[in-house]
Design a protein around this motif. Structure first.
Motif, PDB file in Angstrom:
ATOM      1  N   ARG A 156       0.833  -1.199   0.000  1.00  0.00           N
ATOM      2  CA  ARG A 156       0.000   0.000   0.000  1.00  0.00           C
ATOM      3  C   ARG A 156       0.872   1.254   0.000  1.00  0.00           C
ATOM      4  O   ARG A 156       1.990   1.249   0.515  1.00  0.00           O
ATOM      5  CB  ARG A 156      -0.903   0.046   1.240  1.00  0.00           C
ATOM      6  CG  ARG A 156      -1.854  -1.096   1.418  1.00  0.00           C
ATOM      7  CD  ARG A 156      -2.843  -0.812   2.562  1.00  0.00           C
ATOM      8  NE  ARG A 156      -2.327   0.077   3.564  1.00  0.00           N
ATOM      9  CZ  ARG A 156      -1.942  -0.294   4.788  1.00  0.00           C
ATOM     10  NH1 ARG A 156      -1.965  -1.574   5.122  1.00  0.00           N
ATOM     11  NH2 ARG A 156      -1.527   0.592   5.654  1.00  0.00           N
ATOM     12  N   ALA A 157       0.328   2.332  -0.574  1.00  0.00           N
ATOM     13  CA  ALA A 157       1.073   3.596  -0.587  1.00  0.00           C
ATOM     14  C   ALA A 157       1.374   4.064   0.827  1.00  0.00           C
ATOM     15  O   ALA A 157       2.417   4.677   1.079  1.00  0.00           O
ATOM     16  CB  ALA A 157       0.264   4.656  -1.331  1.00  0.00           C
ATOM     17  N   ASP A 158       0.471   3.768   1.772  1.00  0.00           N
ATOM     18  CA  ASP A 158       0.680   4.150   3.167  1.00  0.00           C
ATOM     19  C   ASP A 158       1.072   2.954   4.016  1.00  0.00           C
ATOM     20  O   ASP A 158       0.881   2.946   5.227  1.00  0.00           O
ATOM     21  CB  ASP A 158      -0.579   4.806   3.742  1.00  0.00           C
ATOM     22  CG  ASP A 158      -1.779   3.845   3.733  1.00  0.00           C
ATOM     23  OD1 ASP A 158      -1.722   2.814   3.028  1.00  0.00           O
ATOM     24  OD2 ASP A 158      -2.768   4.122   4.443  1.00  0.00           O
ATOM     25  N   GLY A 159       1.627   1.927   3.373  1.00  0.00           N
ATOM     26  CA  GLY A 159       2.017   0.716   4.090  1.00  0.00           C
ATOM     27  C   GLY A 159       3.193   0.954   5.021  1.00  0.00           C
ATOM     28  O   GLY A 159       3.828   2.013   5.006  1.00  0.00           O
ATOM     29  N   PRO A 160       3.496  -0.035   5.855  1.00  0.00           N
ATOM     30  CA  PRO A 160       4.563   0.133   6.848  1.00  0.00           C
ATOM     31  C   PRO A 160       5.952   0.118   6.231  1.00  0.00           C
ATOM     32  O   PRO A 160       6.179  -0.483   5.178  1.00  0.00           O
ATOM     33  CB  PRO A 160       4.365  -1.085   7.760  1.00  0.00           C
ATOM     34  CG  PRO A 160       3.758  -2.115   6.858  1.00  0.00           C
ATOM     35  CD  PRO A 160       2.855  -1.357   5.924  1.00  0.00           C
ATOM     36  N   ASP A 161       6.889   0.788   6.884  1.00  0.00           N
ATOM     37  CA  ASP A 161       8.301   0.640   6.534  1.00  0.00           C
ATOM     38  C   ASP A 161       8.715  -0.762   6.977  1.00  0.00           C
ATOM     39  O   ASP A 161       8.603  -1.103   8.156  1.00  0.00           O
ATOM     40  CB  ASP A 161       9.146   1.692   7.260  1.00  0.00           C
ATOM     41  CG  ASP A 161       8.837   3.099   6.794  1.00  0.00           C
ATOM     42  OD1 ASP A 161       8.508   3.269   5.610  1.00  0.00           O
ATOM     43  OD2 ASP A 161       8.911   4.027   7.623  1.00  0.00           O
TER      44      ASP A 161
END
Length: 282
Positions: A156-161
């Motif tokens: 996801r674009a806002d997924g976790p590092d």
């Protein structure tokens, strides 16, 4: 008896969030709105909302009443009541149906994590496995599909590092056949180009250390959630959000970081192994 106000304010824990999500899913499967449930039980909407998000508790009796009102089946009632009756000690165990991939506590917390660091000693970690590699490793087609689906959250674009520590032993160990290994190593090489998701290789030349012995995954969240660790065994996964225990695993990940190659050298080593397997498939 405690009032709603006295019970309503608390920091959620991994176990309370798992319990809340179980209850939310039961209600949704029953097709019942929050308003319908709270009216039937004489609860406030805030009480149900906080219970489903894990930010308040209630008695096992009230949870049983909620499950009965939603028509939960016997197996579901028993599973949820077992969670509700557990002491919240900062550690809990969940047995597998097949593997950690089917555990709600894993999916729930990976889905909201801000950062993930994971390591498995002699295989490519689950969060970086290709479907063919996972199938060859587990012998289970459905499990392999579930493992790949689990990784969608990371894309996801806002997924976790996400940092995936891969020991070079895992690159040498042939899982399936050389074609499976070629594609797996190419996949790892491609991950090196992603800004928030990539492998770090621990080379064979790295010094031996106790941190290399056992698998672990450390999840970090936005405040106020505490970090969470899970460790997978053959039959169950153990979860820890007790700060003292979490500190041990955070130190483990720092050690793995020091043992691993940097991003550029990890990519170079992966590319060399991809060439090795590519030659063997010709």
């Amino acid at each position: 008896m405690q009032t709603d106000e006295k019970q309503s304010t608390r920091l959620s824990t991994a176990r309370s969030r798992e319990l809340g999500e179980e209850l939310r899913r039961v209600r949704h499967r029953a097709g019942m709105s929050s308003g319908l449930v709270t009216e039937a039980l004489g609860w406030s909407l805030g009480k149900l909302s906080k219970l489903e998000t894990g930010t308040r508790g209630t008695s096992p009796w009230e949870i049983g009443t909620l499950l009965g009102r939603c028509g939960a089946d016997k197996a579901t009632r028993e599973r949820i009541m077992a969670i509700a009756n557990e002491p919240d000690t900062g550690s809990f165990l969940r047995r597998h149906a097949t593997a950690a991939d089917d555990l709600l506590a894993v999916a729930l917390h990976e889905g909201v994590a801000r950062a993930i660091a994971t390591y498995e000693p002699i295989t490519v970690p689950s969060l970086a496995q290709t479907e063919d590699y996972a199938r060859a490793l587990t012998g289970d087609h459905d499990l392999a599909g579930a493992r790949v689906a689990r990784q969608e959250n990371l894309n996801r674009a806002d997924g976790p590092d996400t940092v995936v520590y891969v020991h070079e032993i895992a690159l040498r160990l042939v899982v399936g056949d050389v074609g499976v290994m070629r594609d797996q190593v190419l996949h790892l090489t491609a991950l090196c180009g992603r800004p928030r998701y990539g492998p770090r290789v621990i080379p064979m030349t790295a010094a031996a250390h106790a941190a290399l012995r056992h698998p672990a995954t450390v999840l970090t969240f936005n405040a106020p959630f505490k970090p969470l660790v899970y460790t997978e065994t053959d039959a169950a996964t153990v979860f820890h959000d007790d700060p003292t225990t979490v500190t041990v695993y955070q130190a483990k990940m720092r050690r793995l970081h020091r043992l691993a190659l940097d991003a550029e050298r990890s990519r170079d080593l992966l590319a060399r192994w991809a060439e090795v397997y590519d030659r063997e498939t010709r």
